[in-house]
Write a protein that holds these residues in place. Structure first.
Motif, PDB file in Angstrom:
ATOM      1  N   ARG A 244       0.798  -1.225   0.000  1.00 26.35           N
ATOM      2  CA  ARG A 244       0.000   0.000   0.000  1.00 26.35           C
ATOM      3  C   ARG A 244       0.829   1.272   0.000  1.00 26.35           C
ATOM      4  O   ARG A 244       0.393   2.292  -0.489  1.00 26.35           O
ATOM      5  N   VAL A 245       1.977   1.242   0.635  1.00 23.90           N
ATOM      6  CA  VAL A 245       2.766   2.470   0.710  1.00 23.90           C
ATOM      7  C   VAL A 245       3.915   2.348  -0.272  1.00 23.90           C
ATOM      8  O   VAL A 245       4.792   1.516  -0.114  1.00 23.90           O
ATOM      9  N   LYS A 246       3.855   3.142  -1.305  1.00 26.52           N
ATOM     10  CA  LYS A 246       4.882   3.022  -2.334  1.00 26.52           C
ATOM     11  C   LYS A 246       6.086   3.853  -1.925  1.00 26.52           C
ATOM     12  O   LYS A 246       6.143   5.051  -2.170  1.00 26.52           O
ATOM     13  N   ALA A 247       7.008   3.225  -1.240  1.00 28.69           N
ATOM     14  CA  ALA A 247       8.139   3.988  -0.727  1.00 28.69           C
ATOM     15  C   ALA A 247       9.445   3.251  -0.977  1.00 28.69           C
ATOM     16  O   ALA A 247       9.451   2.035  -1.160  1.00 28.69           O
ATOM     17  N   PHE A 248      10.504   3.999  -1.003  1.00 34.42           N
ATOM     18  CA  PHE A 248      11.819   3.392  -1.161  1.00 34.42           C
ATOM     19  C   PHE A 248      12.870   4.270  -0.513  1.00 34.42           C
ATOM     20  O   PHE A 248      12.638   5.443  -0.243  1.00 34.42           O
ATOM     21  N   VAL A 249      14.020   3.672  -0.242  1.00 31.10           N
ATOM     22  CA  VAL A 249      15.137   4.411   0.331  1.00 31.10           C
ATOM     23  C   VAL A 249      16.138   4.653  -0.787  1.00 31.10           C
ATOM     24  O   VAL A 249      16.388   3.765  -1.597  1.00 31.10           O
ATOM     25  N   MET A 250      16.679   5.861  -0.865  1.00 32.96           N
ATOM     26  CA  MET A 250      17.699   6.158  -1.846  1.00 32.96           C
ATOM     27  C   MET A 250      18.984   6.422  -1.080  1.00 32.96           C
ATOM     28  O   MET A 250      19.062   7.379  -0.309  1.00 32.96           O
ATOM     29  N   ALA A 251      19.969   5.559  -1.245  1.00 34.93           N
ATOM     30  CA  ALA A 251      21.243   5.753  -0.546  1.00 34.93           C
ATOM     31  C   ALA A 251      22.224   6.388  -1.522  1.00 34.93           C
ATOM     32  O   ALA A 251      22.579   5.777  -2.528  1.00 34.93           O
ATOM     33  N   LEU A 252      22.618   7.624  -1.251  1.00 35.82           N
ATOM     34  CA  LEU A 252      23.459   8.361  -2.194  1.00 35.82           C
ATOM     35  C   LEU A 252      24.843   8.640  -1.626  1.00 35.82           C
ATOM     36  O   LEU A 252      24.992   9.003  -0.470  1.00 35.82           O
ATOM     37  N   GLY A 253      25.831   8.474  -2.466  1.00 38.82           N
ATOM     38  CA  GLY A 253      27.193   8.846  -2.088  1.00 38.82           C
ATOM     39  C   GLY A 253      27.911   7.761  -1.294  1.00 38.82           C
ATOM     40  O   GLY A 253      27.331   6.751  -0.912  1.00 38.82           O
ATOM     41  N   LYS A 254      29.235   7.994  -1.101  1.00 31.18           N
ATOM     42  CA  LYS A 254      30.080   7.033  -0.385  1.00 31.18           C
ATOM     43  C   LYS A 254      30.474   7.615   0.961  1.00 31.18           C
ATOM     44  O   LYS A 254      30.457   8.816   1.145  1.00 31.18           O
ATOM     45  N   ASP A 255      30.856   6.719   1.865  1.00 29.75           N
ATOM     46  CA  ASP A 255      31.436   7.171   3.129  1.00 29.75           C
ATOM     47  C   ASP A 255      32.901   6.790   3.108  1.00 29.75           C
ATOM     48  O   ASP A 255      33.235   5.606   3.093  1.00 29.75           O
ATOM     49  N   ASP A 256      33.790   7.778   3.097  1.00 28.33           N
ATOM     50  CA  ASP A 256      35.211   7.465   3.002  1.00 28.33           C
ATOM     51  C   ASP A 256      35.739   6.691   4.207  1.00 28.33           C
ATOM     52  O   ASP A 256      36.707   5.956   4.091  1.00 28.33           O
ATOM     53  N   ASP A 257      35.051   6.852   5.351  1.00 31.87           N
ATOM     54  CA  ASP A 257      35.560   6.138   6.524  1.00 31.87           C
ATOM     55  C   ASP A 257      34.920   4.753   6.676  1.00 31.87           C
ATOM     56  O   ASP A 257      35.128   4.068   7.669  1.00 31.87           O
ATOM     57  N   ALA A 258      34.162   4.319   5.680  1.00 35.36           N
ATOM     58  CA  ALA A 258      33.547   2.993   5.764  1.00 35.36           C
ATOM     59  C   ALA A 258      34.614   1.930   5.543  1.00 35.36           C
ATOM     60  O   ALA A 258      35.615   2.190   4.875  1.00 35.36           O
TER      61      ALA A 258
END
Ligand code: SF4
Ligand code: ZN
Length: 738
Positions: A244-258
């Protein structure tokens, strides 16, 4: 299922749980276990704990329990009772993450710094949820995106956001990549961010993503009837949101300390695992490992490596969002996301109406041969002939023709002018009829926007949305002062005539009522029955609206329902309405009474404008609207009351209603009608004063208006009891409410 993801998510969950533990210990040291912890204006306590644990967190001490639950989830390696065997441990750590993030953010409300500062909005309260929820219900917002991180450049960020806004997708923002958040990029680019512009910046840290997720959790409880603490809550909410809920997560960019092999931080993986639990897939622009369908997970959870230019379309495909892709022939972006955008005085090129000049808009039905289809004329100066900073008169005349078009529909279409015009970026439109106020920004003028574009927008949108009842549309934009002055008076007469025609229609005059099942996309067992004297409880659908909507789409959410034999004229019950309701509520309800709030009243979905609640101590009722955040004499706030009566249930003694119903002659007429009203918030009372006074006059109870208390007079039951005595309120002599 990638080992990397599982490891990163579990590690991230451990870190977030550990910091929640540390912060909680500190908060308890400083404030004690009894200190109150709460988000503002919600009946759902801390929604994540309520949903997943059934726990009603009120004090810091309660959070220790929540934390223990989170820790248990952290430790659990896949076991047999996990309902998603392939993702089990990752998902459990996702729930642990959600609980820990809810702890961290709620603690900020206790000891600060407040999550609501600068561009950041923090928690969205229940009133926002209900108001915005209806847009998700009726399709004005096809879905939402939760953006975590940032784009490569500010320009990219603006482009991405414009694309989402043009598609009317609601955008939540939280978290950053290498210290930059997309909300900051937008802020630097001068983009307005608030609920009206569909851009909601929650907070800079990833933990603020919890506000998007607890919004979704509450919407499932408010509209979807998902019971808090249900042992299967996790599964139910996933299914509910997924469908019912049309939703999504958008993960943008990198984390240099990952860590080297994973591009983004452990904490983001952990939060993504939490989002997946709520049925929201993740789309990323980096090459993080994907989670594709396996076993009983029939859809993608994580897809990655999508170019920023394709990311919106990819997400739309993934979630099956229905988007109207027609491009408007104007030189500025156009979409529902621009509807609430303001144009400040210093950014303004010209304005019309308001308190400065005469202005009006009027839509009229004409015979087919009198409407020249697709034609827009500007009578008077075009925008290039206007002076910067000036105020000009304006008349917007829209002529429509169509064989199926009825005169009643004029006002339905006319009301949409506001929305269509304000969809243009840099155009502000307020009000309706002869009280409109329009501003055009300098940037929009600079981009080449002309007065004639108003006509093009209206022609295109009206033909698009009303194609089954409108065959021809013609628009005249009048900026000539003397012509506007000449036409405004006859226009006012037309408005008045319409009002008296519609206002005089009663439920007895019609054979059919209309149904509205729009909210079933969220509250599957709710149906509104809309009559001439009782509009839908969201306030957006009157009888005429439903009638027009049925003409437009015979298979849409509104259809006529024959009343059939009247079973009870006082309570308002009809044979055919009953059988219709039985089918449409999936057997949940066999019958209901249209005019009663005590005896089998109509159900409430969740987006009601007001609540009528019984106050047995004074033998009357109070009315409270969702804009009122204060306490009621019942000792509970709107948000708490609302939490108890939504979800498509019948709650005798309490009903959700549209504001306009308060002045209807049928207002709880089975219980004696208006004479039962003892209290309502001052602002509400002022807003409906004119209509209410007219209704009272007709019933010869004009003196009642001043006998209705507000928060200035009584804040508790004792005060209210005294007041009804003092003013000799009619409730004193009425039959007992029960
Ligand atoms: Fe929902 Fe009722 Fe409004 Fe229709 S009329 S949108 S069902 S609240
Ligand atoms: Zn609703």
């Amino acid at each position: 299922m990638s080992k990397i993801i599982a490891k990163a998510a579990i590690r991230g969950a451990q870190k977030i749980v550990a910091s929640a533990e540390e912060m909680l210990a500190k908060a308890i040291r400083e404030n004690g276990r009894e200190a109150r912890v709460a988000y503002p204006n919600t009946a759902y306590y801390l929604p994540i704990m309520l949903l997943f644990l059934g726990q009603k967190v009120e004090k810091l001490g309660d959070l220790e329990e929540s934390l223990q639950e989170a820790k248990k989830l952290l430790g659990s390696i896949p076991s047999d009772n996990n309902w998603l065997p392939y993702l089990g441990e990752t998902l459990d750590s996702g729930v642990a993450t959600l609980i820990a993030e809810e702890i961290i953010e709620s603690l900020k409300y206790l000891s600060g710094p407040s999550p609501e500062q600068g561009i950041w909005l923090g928690f969205s309260d229940d009133s926002t949820l209900r108001m915005q929820g209806i847009k998700l219900v009726d399709g004005r917002m096809p879905g939402f995106a939760a953006i975590v991180g940032c784009c490569g450049t500010n320009a990219e960020a603006v482009k991405l956001i414009r694309e989402l806004q043009e598609k009317s997708i609601l955008v939540f923002m939280a978290g950053h990549s290498n210290g930059v958040s997309i909300a900051e990029q937008l802020n630097q680019s001068g983009i307005e961010m608030n609920w009206n512009s569909f851009l909601v910046p929650y907070g800079k840290e990833i933990t603020a993503a919890i506000y998007a997720l607890n919004f979704a959790a509450r919407s499932a409880m408010t509209f979807g009837g998902v019971a808090p603490g249900d042992i299967n809550a996790a599964r139910k909410i996933l299914m509910y949101n997924k469908e019912r809920v049309k939703a999504f997560v958008m993960a943008l960019g990198k984390d240099d300390d990952a860590p080297a092999d994973q591009l983004i931080s452990d904490e983001k993986y952990a939060t993504a695992a939490g989002a997946i639990n709520l049925g929201f897939p993740v789309v990323a622009d980096t090459n993080i490992p994907e989670i594709l369908p396996t076993g009983i997970c029939t859809y993608e959870h994580v897809i990655s490596g999508i170019k920023i230019d394709d990311i919106v379309n990819r997400a739309i495909e993934l979630r099956g969002l229905k988007i109207n892709l027609k491009k408007m022939p104007i030189p500025v972006p156009f979409g529902a996301g621009f509807e609430g955008e303001r144009v400040r005085k210093e950014d303004m090129f010209v304005q019309f109406g308001g308190k400065y000049t005469e202005a009006f808009e009027l839509l009229q039905l004409k015979p087919l041969d009198e409407v020249e289809d697709g034609k827009t004329e500007v009578i008077g100066p075009e925008i290039d002939e206007m002076e910067e900073g000036g105020a000009y008169p304006l008349g917007i005349l829209v002529y429509v023709a169509g064989r199926q078009f009825q005169e009643d529909f004029e006002s339905v279409l006319e009301r949409r002018i506001h929305e269509f015009i304000s969809y243009a970026s840099g155009v502000l439109h307020m009000g309706q009829r002869s009280v409109i106020w329009i501003r055009i920004s300098k940037d929009t003028k600079e981009a080449g926007f002309k007065m004639k574009h108003f006509g093009e927008i209206l022609i295109s949108k009206i033909k698009d949305e009303f194609s089954s009842i409108v065959n021809r549309v013609q628009v005249k934009i009048i900026t000539d002062k003397s012509i506007v002055s000449e036409l405004i008076q006859p226009a006012k007469e037309i408005y008045n005539k319409r009002d008296s025609r519609i206002g005089s229609m009663s439920d007895e005059d019609v054979e059919d009522f209309y149904s509205c099942t729009l909210c079933q996309s969220y509250a599957p067992n709710h149906v509104c029955v809309v009559t001439p004297e009782r509009l839908g409880l969201c306030g957006a659908y009157t009888f005429i609206d439903c009638k027009a909507s049925y003409q437009i789409d015979k298979h849409g959410p509104n259809e006529p329902v024959k009343k059939g034999r009247c079973i009870d004229p006082v309570k308002g019950q009809w044979e055919n309405i009953n059988s219709y309701v039985a089918v449409k509520t999936n057997g949940n309800l066999d019958f209901f009474n249209m005019y009663s709030m005590i005896d089998s009243p109509m159900t409430s979905c969740g987006c009601f404008e007001c609540i009528v609640a019984m106050a047995p101590e004074v033998n009357g009722v109070i009315i409270v609207d969702r804009d009122y955040n204060g306490m009621t004499p019942l000792g509970i706030k709107f948000s708490t009351l609302a939490g108890q009566i939504g979800g498509g249930n019948q709650t005798p003694g309490f009903i959700g209603i549209g504001r306009l119903f308060i002045s209807s002659a049928k207002f709880i007429s089975a219980e004696g009608g208006h004479r039962r009203i003892v209290w309502m918030p001052k602002q509400l009372k002022e807003e409906i004063a004119e209509r209410l006074k007219t209704t009272f006059e007709k019933q010869n109870i004009s003196e009642l208006f001043d006998k209705i208390a507000t928060e200035d007079i009584a804040m508790d039951m004792e005060g209210l009891m005294e007041y009804v005595q003092k003013v000799d309120h009619p409730v004193l002599t009425m039959d007992p409410l029960f």
